[in-house]
Design a protein around this motif. Structure first.
Motif, short mmCIF file in Angstrom:
data_model
loop_
_atom_site.label_atom_id
_atom_site.label_comp_id
_atom_site.label_asym_id
_atom_site.label_seq_id
_atom_site.Cartn_x
_atom_site.Cartn_y
_atom_site.Cartn_z
N GLU A 54 43.87 13.02 -26.16
CA GLU A 54 45.22 13.92 -25.96
C GLU A 54 46.36 13.63 -26.68
O GLU A 54 46.70 12.52 -26.71
CB GLU A 54 45.44 13.77 -24.27
CG GLU A 54 44.37 14.10 -23.44
CD GLU A 54 44.94 14.13 -22.06
OE1 GLU A 54 45.89 15.01 -21.66
OE2 GLU A 54 44.13 13.39 -21.25
N GLU A 55 46.74 14.55 -27.55
CA GLU A 55 47.97 14.56 -28.27
C GLU A 55 48.62 15.73 -27.96
O GLU A 55 48.41 16.68 -27.36
CB GLU A 55 47.52 14.10 -29.70
CG GLU A 55 46.73 13.05 -30.06
CD GLU A 55 46.36 12.87 -31.58
OE1 GLU A 55 46.61 13.73 -32.38
OE2 GLU A 55 45.56 11.66 -31.65
N ASP A 56 49.79 15.84 -28.89
CA ASP A 56 50.42 17.14 -28.69
C ASP A 56 49.95 18.25 -29.25
O ASP A 56 50.27 19.48 -28.64
CB ASP A 56 51.99 16.90 -29.52
CG ASP A 56 52.86 15.88 -28.71
OD1 ASP A 56 52.58 15.31 -27.58
OD2 ASP A 56 53.69 15.19 -29.48
#
Length: 78
Positions: A54-56
């Motif tokens: 999960e990243e931006d």
């Protein structure tokens, strides 16, 4: 003018595909990206040995047992 692409890419249970959606609004692109995240959670629901990233601007799940995956990401274009 900036444009945004949201890509949903998956290879899971002998099915694969890639869908790309284009937006001129970052807010609309983020809404679609969130919708794709929900789709990924549904696609990968039955997998139990997963790696989740999960990243931006990226979300993906990989099944470590068989290599199935689903991912979505946003890219900015000009």
């Amino acid at each position: 003018m900036k444009h945004y692409e949201v890509t949903l890419d998956y290879n899971c249970m002998d099915e694969s595909g890639t869908d790309t959606y284009r937006f001129s609004s970052r807010d609309k692109a983020i809404d679609k990206w969130c919708e794709c995240r929900e789709i990924i959670d549904e696609i990968m629901e039955g997998h139990d040995n997963v790696e989740r990233v999960e990243e931006d601007d990226f979300y993906g799940i990989l099944d470590r047992n068989n290599g199935d995956y689903a991912r979505t990401f946003i890219t900015e274009t000009h």
